[in-house]
Design a protein around this motif. Sequence first.
Motif: not given
Length: 138
Positions: A53-73, A106-110
């Motif tokens: 759960l701790l790992v998935r919280q990081h992978d989904i909500y902090i470091s994701s999405p892994n997207c190559t669209q312009p200005h999307f990070s 704000k999302e990162l802080y939460e």
Amino acid sequence: AFVTDSGLKLFESFVILGYLEDRFGEGRGRDSSKENIPRLVPGTPDDRAFVQLLVRQHDIYISSPNCTQPHFSHTQGCMYLEAKPSKFTPARRTMPDATVRALKLKELYERLQWYEGNIRGNPYMAGGSISHADITIF
């Protein structure tokens, strides 16, 4: 990417950590007379689920999405992506919109507040020994 002895290319830290533990963890080292890597996954189903759960919280909500669209990070990009292109940063890897940056902060802080309320500490995130969660987050 991480390449195994057989040539298999792995990516994603959780997958690589799992492979290393399966390959070299307790009792599975190349030379059984030498000390092996300690287990990075707890022994009980509840404790393993908590680490996942701790790992998935990081992978989904902090470091994701892994997207190559312009200005999307990913959310953590709000801390270091430049607002404008530079010699070292192409335009597609910038975060020019201040409102988007503020919302991601704000999302990162939460998310970090969720960790503060849920980690077990003492001294590691999931308790008394280092786990996949500690390695993923730090």
